[in-house]
Design an enzyme around this catalytic site. Structure first.
Site, PDB file in Angstrom:
ATOM      1  N   ARG A 153       0.859  -1.457   0.091  1.00 51.07           N
ATOM      2  CA  ARG A 153       0.003   0.071   0.040  1.00 51.07           C
ATOM      3  C   ARG A 153       0.877   1.412   0.074  1.00 51.07           C
ATOM      4  O   ARG A 153       0.540   2.482   0.231  1.00 51.07           O
ATOM      5  CB  ARG A 153      -0.969   0.107   1.250  1.00 51.07           C
ATOM      6  CG  ARG A 153      -1.841  -0.923   1.312  1.00 51.07           C
ATOM      7  CD  ARG A 153      -2.849  -0.823  -0.071  1.00 51.07           C
ATOM      8  NE  ARG A 153      -4.161  -1.804   0.002  1.00 51.07           N
ATOM      9  CZ  ARG A 153      -3.901  -3.022  -0.408  1.00 51.07           C
ATOM     10  NH1 ARG A 153      -2.631  -3.288  -1.260  1.00 51.07           N
ATOM     11  NH2 ARG A 153      -4.845  -3.853  -0.357  1.00 51.07           N
TER      12      ARG A 153
ATOM     13  N   SER B  43     -11.417   0.141   1.989  1.00 53.40           N
ATOM     14  CA  SER B  43     -10.970  -0.298   3.401  1.00 53.40           C
ATOM     15  C   SER B  43     -10.526   0.771   4.089  1.00 53.40           C
ATOM     16  O   SER B  43      -9.633   1.651   3.357  1.00 53.40           O
ATOM     17  CB  SER B  43      -9.683  -1.220   3.154  1.00 53.40           C
ATOM     18  OG  SER B  43     -10.365  -2.577   2.730  1.00 53.40           O
TER      19      SER B  43
ATOM     20  N   GLU C  80      -5.993   4.300   5.450  1.00 51.97           N
ATOM     21  CA  GLU C  80      -5.686   3.898   4.393  1.00 51.97           C
ATOM     22  C   GLU C  80      -5.759   5.083   3.425  1.00 51.97           C
ATOM     23  O   GLU C  80      -5.048   5.634   2.623  1.00 51.97           O
ATOM     24  CB  GLU C  80      -6.225   2.838   3.696  1.00 51.97           C
ATOM     25  CG  GLU C  80      -5.593   2.269   2.209  1.00 51.97           C
ATOM     26  CD  GLU C  80      -6.217   0.999   1.745  1.00 51.97           C
ATOM     27  OE1 GLU C  80      -6.093  -0.110   2.489  1.00 51.97           O
ATOM     28  OE2 GLU C  80      -6.863   1.020   0.840  1.00 51.97           O
TER      29      GLU C  80
HETATM   30  C1  FAD Z   1     -15.523   0.458  -2.832  1.00 44.99           C
HETATM   31  C2  FAD Z   1     -14.049   0.797  -2.840  1.00 44.99           C
HETATM   32  C3  FAD Z   1     -13.130  -0.557  -2.974  1.00 44.99           C
HETATM   33  C4  FAD Z   1     -11.646  -0.590  -3.071  1.00 44.99           C
HETATM   34  N1  FAD Z   1     -11.085  -1.471  -3.004  1.00 44.99           N
HETATM   35  C5  FAD Z   1      -9.662  -1.331  -2.874  1.00 44.99           C
HETATM   36  C6  FAD Z   1      -8.782  -2.607  -3.226  1.00 44.99           C
HETATM   37  O1  FAD Z   1      -9.289  -3.581  -3.158  1.00 44.99           O
HETATM   38  N2  FAD Z   1      -7.532  -2.188  -3.122  1.00 44.99           N
HETATM   39  C7  FAD Z   1      -6.969  -1.062  -3.134  1.00 44.99           C
HETATM   40  O2  FAD Z   1      -5.497  -0.905  -3.074  1.00 44.99           O
HETATM   41  N3  FAD Z   1      -7.532   0.065  -2.803  1.00 44.99           N
HETATM   42  C8  FAD Z   1      -9.101   0.104  -2.987  1.00 44.99           C
HETATM   43  N4  FAD Z   1      -9.806   1.146  -2.913  1.00 44.99           N
HETATM   44  C9  FAD Z   1      -9.107   2.379  -2.690  1.00 44.99           C
HETATM   45  C10 FAD Z   1      -9.022   3.135  -4.201  1.00 44.99           C
HETATM   46  O3  FAD Z   1     -10.147   2.550  -5.141  1.00 44.99           O
HETATM   47  C11 FAD Z   1      -7.713   2.923  -4.728  1.00 44.99           C
HETATM   48  O4  FAD Z   1      -6.733   3.322  -3.938  1.00 44.99           O
HETATM   49  C12 FAD Z   1      -7.504   3.900  -6.104  1.00 44.99           C
HETATM   50  O5  FAD Z   1      -6.374   3.616  -6.827  1.00 44.99           O
HETATM   51  C13 FAD Z   1      -7.594   5.255  -5.946  1.00 44.99           C
HETATM   52  O6  FAD Z   1      -7.803   6.031  -7.136  1.00 44.99           O
HETATM   53  P1  FAD Z   1      -8.313   7.201  -7.369  1.00 44.99           P
HETATM   54  O7  FAD Z   1      -8.101   7.579  -8.915  1.00 44.99           O
HETATM   55  O8  FAD Z   1      -9.872   7.249  -7.073  1.00 44.99           O
HETATM   56  O9  FAD Z   1      -7.287   8.137  -6.733  1.00 44.99           O
HETATM   57  P2  FAD Z   1      -8.060   9.506  -5.717  1.00 44.99           P
HETATM   58  O10 FAD Z   1      -8.647   8.821  -4.622  1.00 44.99           O
HETATM   59  O11 FAD Z   1      -8.503  10.434  -6.513  1.00 44.99           O
HETATM   60  O12 FAD Z   1      -6.476   9.809  -5.030  1.00 44.99           O
HETATM   61  C14 FAD Z   1      -5.784   9.199  -4.101  1.00 44.99           C
HETATM   62  C15 FAD Z   1      -4.292   9.587  -3.979  1.00 44.99           C
HETATM   63  O13 FAD Z   1      -3.809   9.452  -5.290  1.00 44.99           O
HETATM   64  C16 FAD Z   1      -3.357  10.587  -5.835  1.00 44.99           C
HETATM   65  N5  FAD Z   1      -3.490  10.745  -7.119  1.00 44.99           N
HETATM   66  C17 FAD Z   1      -4.548  10.170  -8.060  1.00 44.99           C
HETATM   67  N6  FAD Z   1      -4.318  10.555  -9.007  1.00 44.99           N
HETATM   68  C18 FAD Z   1      -3.132  10.808  -9.397  1.00 44.99           C
HETATM   69  C19 FAD Z   1      -2.459  11.060 -10.377  1.00 44.99           C
HETATM   70  N7  FAD Z   1      -2.589  10.955 -11.543  1.00 44.99           N
HETATM   71  N8  FAD Z   1      -0.965  11.717 -10.218  1.00 44.99           N
HETATM   72  C20 FAD Z   1      -0.407  11.958  -8.959  1.00 44.99           C
HETATM   73  N9  FAD Z   1      -1.364  11.293  -7.771  1.00 44.99           N
HETATM   74  C21 FAD Z   1      -2.451  11.108  -8.020  1.00 44.99           C
HETATM   75  C22 FAD Z   1      -4.058  11.785  -4.962  1.00 44.99           C
HETATM   76  O14 FAD Z   1      -3.370  12.994  -4.673  1.00 44.99           O
HETATM   77  C23 FAD Z   1      -4.276  10.987  -3.733  1.00 44.99           C
HETATM   78  O15 FAD Z   1      -3.180  11.348  -2.970  1.00 44.99           O
HETATM   79  C24 FAD Z   1     -11.298   0.818  -2.896  1.00 44.99           C
HETATM   80  C25 FAD Z   1     -12.008   2.107  -2.751  1.00 44.99           C
HETATM   81  C26 FAD Z   1     -13.508   1.856  -2.908  1.00 44.99           C
HETATM   82  C27 FAD Z   1     -14.393   3.205  -2.667  1.00 44.99           C
END
Ligand code: FAD
Length: 354
Positions: A167, A243, A344
């Site tokens: 992570r 999570s 997380e």
């Molecule tokens: C229902 C649900 C289930 C999930 N299951 C999992 C799972 O099984 N495993 C897991 O690891 N995670 C899980 N997640 C968490 C999440 O989906 C992941 O971490 C996902 O990859 C976050 O991506 P995002 O584009 O939504 O980022 P955001 O939530 O928008 O951002 C998260 C972080 O990443 C940074 N970021 C995002 N995009 C960029 C970019 N292009 N450049 C630089 N920084 C960036 C942001 O600044 C922030 O710090 C889950 C979430 C939900 C709601």
């Protein structure tokens, strides 16, 4: 590039929580980044990069700077035509992650089939090295193209340079906030046996011939749906950030301590082996044992009725309510087991604790 003002951020998050951004800009091309940074500098404003908002808890006061929505588009390049393994995919950061998983599984690639159904965009996946059901995205990432907010130059970071671990990566630790991910390059095996190690998946395919990557990805989505870990319209259990707590990595002494606290044998404490002889504990089990059950509610924030690790917005919850619930869970687990759970999701707009 159009910079908007005072944009409520709740709509951009899966938790549906968060006050306004002072400024907000959607960036779809790399060439717009310089302009966005110049704008932020002109206003002495801090910057935040937003992806799909699925790993975020934004404060009720919002963010007093410029939010850059990293919605980079453009073509997906691959060398599938050669039909030789490994297959390379070079993907824009703004592509939906699950859409990309589907694309690779349909092409017969293995490597991310178990990461199906994770919300968010491709560019967000390297940040916390997303993982699920026995796979981590870092196992398939070849390199990450970034814009360096310090040097204002584009750069390609190798997988090693990204410093991936459980992570974490440099993007959420040592170099937090420094890079904007604009493209990610992956390598997948073709026609290899997909990963089938987790109990839920083994149970799903029991007695059946080896499933294809596509069948596994479909199964993963179905399992996720049953646990409220898939974004499903109308399912209030998916108003979460996934999570909320990481699985703690501990030593054998901690396992004995837990067993003593619960008057059970150390062998009854569920665990998996982790790196360097340490032990990974399921945070969900600890949270349950500390008395926080599925469906637990505190104000308008609660624990999902389907998964103990997901804190949910029951409707109109504030960030303060989620934080209060988070703190109650952390304290409950710590008091009982002397293990401090780590959060997380990324926090935005909160005053850092001193
Ligand atoms: C229902 C649900 C289930 C999930 N299951 C999992 C799972 O099984 N495993 C897991 O690891 N995670 C899980 N997640 C968490 C999440 O989906 C992941 O971490 C996902 O990859 C976050 O991506 P995002 O584009 O939504 O980022 P955001 O939530 O928008 O951002 C998260 C972080 O990443 C940074 N970021 C995002 N995009 C960029 C970019 N292009 N450049 C630089 N920084 C960036 C942001 O600044 C922030 O710090 C889950 C979430 C939900 C709601």
């Amino acid at each position: 590039m159009t910079v908007l003002e005072n944009i409520p951020l709740a709509q951009y998050t899966t938790l549906g929580i968060g006050g306004p951004a002072r400024w907000f800009v959607r960036v779809t091309q790399e060439s717009e980044l310089q302009e966005a940074v110049a704008f932020a500098r002109l206003h002495s404003a801090p910057l935040f990069v937003l992806g799909g908002g699925s790993n975020l808890l934004i404060s009720d006061d919002g963010f007093p700077g410029l939010v850059i929505q990293a919605d980079f588009g453009g073509p997906v390049h691959n060398d599938l035509r050669t039909q030789t393994s490994p297959v390379r995919f070079d993907v824009p950061a703004g592509l939906g992650w699950d859409e990309f998983v589907e694309m690779t599984c349909r092409a017969g690639c293995t490597g991310i089939e178990c990461l199906a159904g994770i919300p968010g965009l491709v560019g967000g996946t390297p940040v916390q090295n997303v993982g699920a059901y026995g796979q981590e995205v870092s196992q398939t990432i070849n390199s990450v193209r970034v814009f360096d907010l310090k040097t204002l130059k584009f750069q390609t970071l190798s997988s090693e340079q990204c410093g991936f671990a459980y992570r974490t990566s440099i993007f959420n630790t040592t170099h937090r906030g420094r890079y904007v991910v604009t493209r990610v390059s992956f390598e997948f095996a073709l026609d290899e046996t997909p990963t089938l190690t987790y109990a839920d998946l083994l149970k799903h395919f029991k007695g059946q011939p080896t499933p294809t990557p596509l069948q596994i990805s479909d199964a993963v989505r179905a399992i996720r749906r049953s646990k409220g870990m898939l974004l499903v319209k109308g399912d209030s259990d998916s108003n979460s950030a996934g999570s909320f707590f990481k699985n703690p990595i501990v030593d054998q002494e901690a396992v004995s301590r837990i067993a003593t606290a619960l008057s059970i044998a150390p062998t009854e404490v569920p665990n998996w082996p982790a790196a360097n002889g340490s032990i990974k504990l399921p945070a969900a089990w600890l949270v349950e044992r500390a008395g926080f059950h599925k469906g637990f509610q505190m104000g308008r924030a609660g624990i999902s009725t389907k998964h103990t690790l997901a804190l949910v917005n029951l409707g109109g919850a504030t960030a303060a309510e989620v934080v209060a619930l988070r703190d109650a869970v952390i304290l409950g687990v710590e008091n009982l087991f002397q293990i401090r759970l780590e959060q997380e999701p990324v926090m935005l707009g909160f005053v850092p604790l001193r």
